[in-house]
Design an enzyme around this catalytic site. Structure first.
Site, short mmCIF file in Angstrom:
data_model
loop_
_atom_site.label_atom_id
_atom_site.label_comp_id
_atom_site.label_asym_id
_atom_site.label_seq_id
_atom_site.Cartn_x
_atom_site.Cartn_y
_atom_site.Cartn_z
N HIS A 40 -9.31 0.78 4.87
CA HIS A 40 -8.02 0.93 5.57
C HIS A 40 -8.24 1.81 6.81
CE1 HIS A 40 -3.91 2.19 6.41
NE2 HIS A 40 -3.54 1.09 5.79
N SER B 175 3.61 -2.66 10.23
CA SER B 175 5.08 -2.65 10.38
C SER B 175 5.73 -3.97 10.00
CB SER B 175 5.47 -2.23 11.81
OG SER B 175 4.98 -0.93 12.08
N LYS C 171 0.06 4.30 -0.24
CA LYS C 171 -0.57 5.47 0.41
C LYS C 171 -0.39 6.71 -0.49
CE LYS C 171 0.33 3.29 4.81
NZ LYS C 171 0.27 3.41 6.25
N GLU D 117 -6.64 4.19 8.00
CA GLU D 117 -6.47 5.63 7.78
C GLU D 117 -7.72 6.23 7.17
OE1 GLU D 117 -2.79 5.32 5.64
OE2 GLU D 117 -1.79 4.70 7.49
N GLU E 140 -5.18 -5.57 10.49
CA GLU E 140 -4.18 -4.53 10.71
C GLU E 140 -4.46 -3.83 12.03
OE1 GLU E 140 -2.26 -3.30 6.82
OE2 GLU E 140 -3.95 -1.97 7.11
N ASN F 31 0.87 -1.17 0.00
CA ASN F 31 0.00 0.00 0.00
C ASN F 31 0.90 1.22 0.00
OD1 ASN F 31 -1.77 2.07 0.55
ND2 ASN F 31 -2.20 1.43 2.66
N GLY G 161 2.52 1.76 10.78
CA GLY G 161 3.43 2.90 10.63
C GLY G 161 4.12 3.29 11.92
C1 PEP Z 1 -0.61 -0.20 6.00
O1 PEP Z 1 -0.61 0.95 5.63
O2 PEP Z 1 -1.52 -0.96 5.65
C2 PEP Z 1 0.50 -0.65 6.84
C3 PEP Z 1 0.45 -1.84 7.37
O3 PEP Z 1 1.52 0.23 7.03
P1 PEP Z 1 2.98 -0.11 7.67
O4 PEP Z 1 3.47 -1.37 7.04
O5 PEP Z 1 3.82 1.07 7.35
O6 PEP Z 1 2.76 -0.29 9.15
#
Ligand code: PEP
Length: 250
Positions: A97, A212, A13, A99, A166, A11, A172
């Site tokens: 997601h 992460s 973003k 976010e 997630e 992703n 992040g």
């Molecule tokens: C994501 O944006 O779905 C995500 C898991 O980000 P990150 O890997 O940076 O934690």
């Protein structure tokens, strides 16, 4: 032994211009070329889709979008529909997601409408669920996951759906759920999917872990029985680190 084909999804973003996305996509495709038995998908921003599709043509790496609107066309300024995503070369779309839930008012109900639209258009929805830090600390993790999965997927045929677990506190932040913590949530999500769609369907569905993920922790996560891949943010922005995850750290 797991029979589900792992999916490693990136992703991107709100990062990368169209030329940058195309360049990284070519490098990801080169990194993915040597990895057998794993599917790879990248989801750049809407404006990068067409250039990225050209870069990925013939490589076997799938193209995804980061969001979809549920209507097919109309006066919905700023939105992008399923037919538009298909025409741009997408096969997958990320839905719900955290976010989008946190900053753009996405709800379980809008997730349901968007997932329905994706299925209708023949796009594979990657539906994100996950608890916040406060919810985990309050012992609410499974309750939140139960609600998000049931309401988000209510009334839909789930055969092609991918779910991404997630935990919001791991996105992040550099904090990763331990493999055991993730496995517990994945097994629970699969049991809820089993109640919603039947055990056989649930056994065939892929549940990705996101939060992460890095080359260094991919192998231990992927070794868990109900973890069928990863949704990767930060570490998917470079083909080198994403390639490491595609090889499960190898
Ligand atoms: C994501 O944006 O779905 C995500 C898991 O980000 P990150 O890997 O940076 O934690």
């Amino acid at each position: 032994m797991k029979t589900r084909t792992p999916l490693i999804a990136g992703n991107w973003k709100m990062y990368k211009t169209p030329p940058e996305a195309a360049e990284t996509a070519r490098a990801v495709a080169a990194a993915a070329a040597g990895a057998a038995g794993v599917e790879v998908m990248i989801a750049p921003s809407f404006v990068c889709l067409t250039e990225t599709a050209k870069a990925l043509a013939g490589t076997g790496v799938f193209l995804g979008a980061q969001d979809i609107f549920w209507e097919t066309e109309g006066a919905f300024t700023g939105e992008v529909s399923g037919p538009m995503l298909k025409a741009a070369g997408c096969s997958h779309v990320i839905v719900g997601h955290s976010e989008r839930r946190q900053f753009f008012g996405e709800t379980d109900e809008s997730v349901n409408k968007k997932t329905r639209a994706a299925i209708r258009e023949g796009l594979i929805p990657v539906v994100c669920v996950g608890e916040t830090k406060a919810e985990r600390e309050g012992g609410l993790t499974l309750k939140v996951l139960d609600r998000q999965v049931r309401r988000g997927l209510e009334g839909l045929s789930l055969e092609t759906v991918v779910v991404a677990y997630e935990p919001v506190w791991a996105i992040g932040t550099g904090l990763t759920a331990t493999a055991d913590q993730a496995q517990e949530s994945h097994a629970f999500i699969r049991s809820v999917l089993g109640e919603a769609a039947g055990k056989n369907v649930a056994e065939g569905l892929r549940i990705l872990y996101g939060g992460s993920v890095k080359p260094g922790n991919a192998a231990s996560l992927m070794a868990m029985p109900d973890i069928d891949g990863a949704l990767v943010g930060g570490a998917s922005l470079s083909a080198e680190s994403f390639g490491g995850i595609i090889r499960f750290g190898g």
